[in-house]
Write a protein that holds these residues in place. Structure first.
Motif, PDB file in Angstrom:
ATOM      1  N   THR A 189       0.806  -1.216   0.000  1.00 26.80           N
ATOM      2  CA  THR A 189       0.000   0.000   0.000  1.00 26.80           C
ATOM      3  C   THR A 189       0.842   1.270   0.000  1.00 26.80           C
ATOM      4  O   THR A 189       0.312   2.369  -0.170  1.00 26.80           O
ATOM      5  N   ALA A 190       2.168   1.137   0.179  1.00 26.40           N
ATOM      6  CA  ALA A 190       3.041   2.312   0.132  1.00 26.40           C
ATOM      7  C   ALA A 190       3.370   2.728  -1.299  1.00 26.40           C
ATOM      8  O   ALA A 190       3.881   3.828  -1.531  1.00 26.40           O
ATOM      9  N   LEU A 191       3.081   1.884  -2.268  1.00 24.82           N
ATOM     10  CA  LEU A 191       3.445   2.178  -3.650  1.00 24.82           C
ATOM     11  C   LEU A 191       2.515   3.231  -4.245  1.00 24.82           C
ATOM     12  O   LEU A 191       1.297   3.174  -4.083  1.00 24.82           O
ATOM     13  N   VAL A 192       3.122   4.199  -4.946  1.00 23.52           N
ATOM     14  CA  VAL A 192       2.361   5.170  -5.732  1.00 23.52           C
ATOM     15  C   VAL A 192       2.988   5.225  -7.122  1.00 23.52           C
ATOM     16  O   VAL A 192       4.183   4.998  -7.294  1.00 23.52           O
ATOM     17  N   GLY A 193       2.156   5.492  -8.122  1.00 24.98           N
ATOM     18  CA  GLY A 193       2.652   5.532  -9.494  1.00 24.98           C
ATOM     19  C   GLY A 193       3.319   6.853  -9.809  1.00 24.98           C
ATOM     20  O   GLY A 193       2.997   7.898  -9.236  1.00 24.98           O
ATOM     21  N   ARG A 194       4.257   6.819 -10.737  1.00 26.66           N
ATOM     22  CA  ARG A 194       4.935   8.024 -11.202  1.00 26.66           C
ATOM     23  C   ARG A 194       4.377   8.415 -12.562  1.00 26.66           C
ATOM     24  O   ARG A 194       4.048   7.560 -13.383  1.00 26.66           O
ATOM     25  N   ALA A 195       4.276   9.713 -12.790  1.00 29.33           N
ATOM     26  CA  ALA A 195       3.707  10.208 -14.041  1.00 29.33           C
ATOM     27  C   ALA A 195       4.494   9.713 -15.247  1.00 29.33           C
ATOM     28  O   ALA A 195       3.935   9.458 -16.303  1.00 29.33           O
ATOM     29  N   GLY A 196       5.797   9.545 -15.096  1.00 26.87           N
ATOM     30  CA  GLY A 196       6.612   9.079 -16.216  1.00 26.87           C
ATOM     31  C   GLY A 196       6.698   7.575 -16.297  1.00 26.87           C
ATOM     32  O   GLY A 196       7.423   7.045 -17.143  1.00 26.87           O
ATOM     33  N   GLY A 197       5.965   6.852 -15.424  1.00 27.00           N
ATOM     34  CA  GLY A 197       6.015   5.392 -15.416  1.00 27.00           C
ATOM     35  C   GLY A 197       6.802   4.877 -14.234  1.00 27.00           C
ATOM     36  O   GLY A 197       7.686   5.546 -13.696  1.00 27.00           O
ATOM     37  N   GLY A 198       6.497   3.694 -13.805  1.00 33.12           N
ATOM     38  CA  GLY A 198       7.180   3.101 -12.671  1.00 33.12           C
ATOM     39  C   GLY A 198       6.516   3.470 -11.351  1.00 33.12           C
ATOM     40  O   GLY A 198       5.424   4.055 -11.315  1.00 33.12           O
ATOM     41  N   TYR A 199       7.208   3.169 -10.265  1.00 29.78           N
ATOM     42  CA  TYR A 199       6.640   3.363  -8.938  1.00 29.78           C
ATOM     43  C   TYR A 199       7.612   4.098  -8.028  1.00 29.78           C
ATOM     44  O   TYR A 199       8.824   4.148  -8.274  1.00 29.78           O
ATOM     45  N   ALA A 200       7.044   4.673  -6.966  1.00 25.94           N
ATOM     46  CA  ALA A 200       7.831   5.378  -5.957  1.00 25.94           C
ATOM     47  C   ALA A 200       7.185   5.142  -4.608  1.00 25.94           C
ATOM     48  O   ALA A 200       6.059   4.644  -4.506  1.00 25.94           O
ATOM     49  N   VAL A 201       7.921   5.487  -3.551  1.00 25.40           N
ATOM     50  CA  VAL A 201       7.359   5.512  -2.205  1.00 25.40           C
ATOM     51  C   VAL A 201       7.627   6.896  -1.614  1.00 25.40           C
ATOM     52  O   VAL A 201       8.622   7.559  -1.949  1.00 25.40           O
ATOM     53  N   GLU A 202       6.725   7.347  -0.759  1.00 20.80           N
ATOM     54  CA  GLU A 202       6.857   8.647  -0.105  1.00 20.80           C
ATOM     55  C   GLU A 202       7.550   8.434   1.234  1.00 20.80           C
ATOM     56  O   GLU A 202       7.042   7.720   2.104  1.00 20.80           O
ATOM     57  N   VAL A 203       8.715   9.049   1.390  1.00 18.31           N
ATOM     58  CA  VAL A 203       9.553   8.833   2.572  1.00 18.31           C
ATOM     59  C   VAL A 203       9.510  10.067   3.460  1.00 18.31           C
ATOM     60  O   VAL A 203       9.697  11.199   2.990  1.00 18.31           O
ATOM     61  N   ALA A 204       9.288   9.869   4.762  1.00 15.09           N
ATOM     62  CA  ALA A 204       9.239  10.969   5.724  1.00 15.09           C
ATOM     63  C   ALA A 204      10.648  11.383   6.122  1.00 15.09           C
ATOM     64  O   ALA A 204      11.550  10.545   6.234  1.00 15.09           O
ATOM     65  N   ALA A 205      10.835  12.673   6.320  1.00 15.55           N
ATOM     66  CA  ALA A 205      12.120  13.193   6.777  1.00 15.55           C
ATOM     67  C   ALA A 205      12.308  12.885   8.258  1.00 15.55           C
ATOM     68  O   ALA A 205      11.356  12.900   9.041  1.00 15.55           O
ATOM     69  N   VAL A 206      13.560  12.619   8.647  1.00 19.74           N
ATOM     70  CA  VAL A 206      13.856  12.302  10.040  1.00 19.74           C
ATOM     71  C   VAL A 206      13.562  13.486  10.946  1.00 19.74           C
ATOM     72  O   VAL A 206      13.070  13.333  12.067  1.00 19.74           O
ATOM     73  N   ASP A 207      13.824  14.699  10.450  1.00 17.65           N
ATOM     74  CA  ASP A 207      13.668  15.895  11.282  1.00 17.65           C
ATOM     75  C   ASP A 207      12.262  16.481  11.219  1.00 17.65           C
ATOM     76  O   ASP A 207      12.020  17.603  11.692  1.00 17.65           O
ATOM     77  N   GLY A 208      11.331  15.758  10.599  1.00 14.25           N
ATOM     78  CA  GLY A 208       9.966  16.257  10.515  1.00 14.25           C
ATOM     79  C   GLY A 208       9.736  17.200   9.356  1.00 14.25           C
ATOM     80  O   GLY A 208       8.666  17.810   9.264  1.00 14.25           O
ATOM     81  N   GLY A 209      10.713  17.339   8.473  1.00 14.68           N
ATOM     82  CA  GLY A 209      10.573  18.215   7.317  1.00 14.68           C
ATOM     83  C   GLY A 209       9.681  17.592   6.260  1.00 14.68           C
ATOM     84  O   GLY A 209       8.997  16.590   6.493  1.00 14.68           O
ATOM     85  N   PRO A 210       9.669  18.165   5.065  1.00 11.69           N
ATOM     86  CA  PRO A 210       8.798  17.664   3.997  1.00 11.69           C
ATOM     87  C   PRO A 210       9.202  16.256   3.547  1.00 11.69           C
ATOM     88  O   PRO A 210      10.376  15.878   3.622  1.00 11.69           O
ATOM     89  N   THR A 211       8.229  15.527   3.082  1.00 10.27           N
ATOM     90  CA  THR A 211       8.507  14.181   2.571  1.00 10.27           C
ATOM     91  C   THR A 211       9.154  14.267   1.193  1.00 10.27           C
ATOM     92  O   THR A 211       9.101  15.296   0.524  1.00 10.27           O
ATOM     93  N   ARG A 212       9.758  13.180   0.776  1.00 19.86           N
ATOM     94  CA  ARG A 212      10.358  13.092  -0.550  1.00 19.86           C
ATOM     95  C   ARG A 212       9.900  11.790  -1.202  1.00 19.86           C
ATOM     96  O   ARG A 212       9.620  10.805  -0.515  1.00 19.86           O
ATOM     97  N   PHE A 213       9.820  11.821  -2.526  1.00 20.55           N
ATOM     98  CA  PHE A 213       9.405  10.639  -3.263  1.00 20.55           C
ATOM     99  C   PHE A 213      10.632   9.948  -3.837  1.00 20.55           C
ATOM    100  O   PHE A 213      11.419  10.565  -4.552  1.00 20.55           O
TER     101      PHE A 213
END
Length: 389
Positions: free
Chosen positions: A333-357
């Motif tokens: 359920t962590a998988l999300v699709g990428r607009a250019g194809g393939g998959y990514a996961v949304e990772v939380a920052a250790v310091d509480g900052g913005p997430t990254r894909f």
């Protein structure tokens, strides 16, 4: 941490969207696109409960999502399916027909459920025993010194295996009826109360793969015995589970795969895939009521005594089809699709900052626990975003 969709353009990064097409994979999962696998895994997790209570931890966060740790360790791919526990039959699982070749009156027939070993009396006609000889060629002639063939080989094998050959030097693999065969046969006939002749007349024995477990019996004591008529059905005494698999999963399951069988009382026992059918079959009188075609998979129990006397009992089966000793994995359920194809996961920052894909490549799917092997810029312990449960 809600996910926003934007259009790609110069200087912008592909934003994730929900999966729309199957990603490239090192191993193809039979049964369709990854989306179907994801949906099935989500359903399995919903039924079994969260799979992250094993130390990975689930942390609730605002916005209807949770954080789950990336795990590292062994990962297995499994196929879960209901099956039926019974006694193994002949080709396709059908019972063996027991065809009588003697003339007279039935004076003893076995009861359903009785087990008959090779060389034992199967039934009696006019108080004379009809003996079970274990072999695949049906009885079609009398046998005597000088005869050759597969039926003779089955007779020799039964005589040797059941201890009637003594020190005669009879070769259990021989297809020749010699004097050693005749001498051993006389001992069998004497032990069973048959006429001691050293030959095997048609009607004195039934040739079937054995030992047998008797199923339905159609002949009764005191009824007339006629040649060429089936009088009962039998199976082997081997315990077996038959699973009806979707044909698209045929490439996943192989002979030798390990299986775990959950019995009706919730005890588990190990098994192994002994064979996989090659012809898919469907049931139903016509196309309107026919069930989807399935492929039979046969599983042998490693500890048959665990099954007791259960017959035609419903069981649940988990077949392990593949495995990785050391894999990074995330919930499906962590998988999300990428607009250019393939998959990514949304990772939380250790310091509480913005997430990254983080783009990921998918590997093995663990259907039972709803996890998938991933590779990419991740490490064990990273927290990924999943929908809250």
């Amino acid at each position: 941490m809600s996910i926003k969709m934007t259009e790609s353009g110069p200087g912008t990064r592909d934003a994730p969207v929900r999966p729309r097409r199957r990603p490239s994979r090192r191993r193809v999962i039979g049964g369709g696109a990854v989306l179907a696998v994801v949906a099935a895994a989500v359903a399995a997790v919903a039924m079994a409960g969260s799979s992250d209570d094993d130390g990975g931890g689930t942390e609730a966060v605002p916005g209807g999502t949770s954080l789950v740790a990336v795990q590292q360790g062994p990962l297995s791919s499994q196929v879960g399916q209901g099956g039926t526990l019974s006694y193994a039959g002949g080709p396709g699982g059908a019972p063996y027909p027991v065809v009588n070749q003697a003339k007279g009156t039935y004076t003893r027939v076995p009861a359903a459920g009785a087990q008959i070993d090779c060389g034992e009396t199967l039934y009696k006609v006019d108080q004379k025993p009809v003996i079970l000889i274990c072999g695949s060629t049906p009885a079609y002639r009398g046998l005597a010194v000088g005869d050759e063939g597969k039926d003779v080989r089955a007779l020799n094998r039964t005589l040797v295996d059941e201890g009637y050959a003594g020190g005669s030097g009879l070769d259990r693999g021989s297809g020749h009826f010699g004097w050693a065969t005749a001498a051993a046969l006389e001992k069998l006939q004497d032990g069973r109360g048959a006429d001691v002749t050293g030959r095997l007349d048609l009607g004195q024995a039934v040739f079937l793969p054995g030992p047998l477990r008797i199923g339905k019996v159609t002949a009764g004591n005191g009824t007339g015995a006629a040649r060429g008529r089936p009088i009962m059905e039998a199976s082997s005494n081997r315990r077996e589970v038959v699973v009806q698999l979707d044909p698209s999963q045929q490439s996943e399951v192989r002979k030798g795969d390990s299986a775990q069988i959950t019995l009706p009382d919730n005890r588990t026992t190990p098994g192994v895939v002994s064979r996989v059918g090659t012809v898919a079959a469907s049931s139903g009188k016509d196309d309107s009521d026919a069930e989807p075609a399935t492929l039979p998979v046969y599983i042998t129990l490693k500890h048959p005594k665990d099954a007791g006397t259960l017959d035609q009992a419903p069981v649940q089966v988990q077949i392990t089809t593949d495995g990785v000793e050391n894999a990074l994995s995330v919930p499906v359920t962590a998988l999300v699709g990428r607009a250019g194809g393939g998959y990514a996961v949304e990772v939380a920052a250790v310091d509480g900052g913005p997430t990254r894909f983080v783009p990921v490549t998918l590997g093995l799917f663990d259907h039972a626990n709803g996890r998938v092997q991933v590779s990419g810029a991740l490490t064990a312990g990273d927290r990924v975003v999943v929908p809250a449960t």
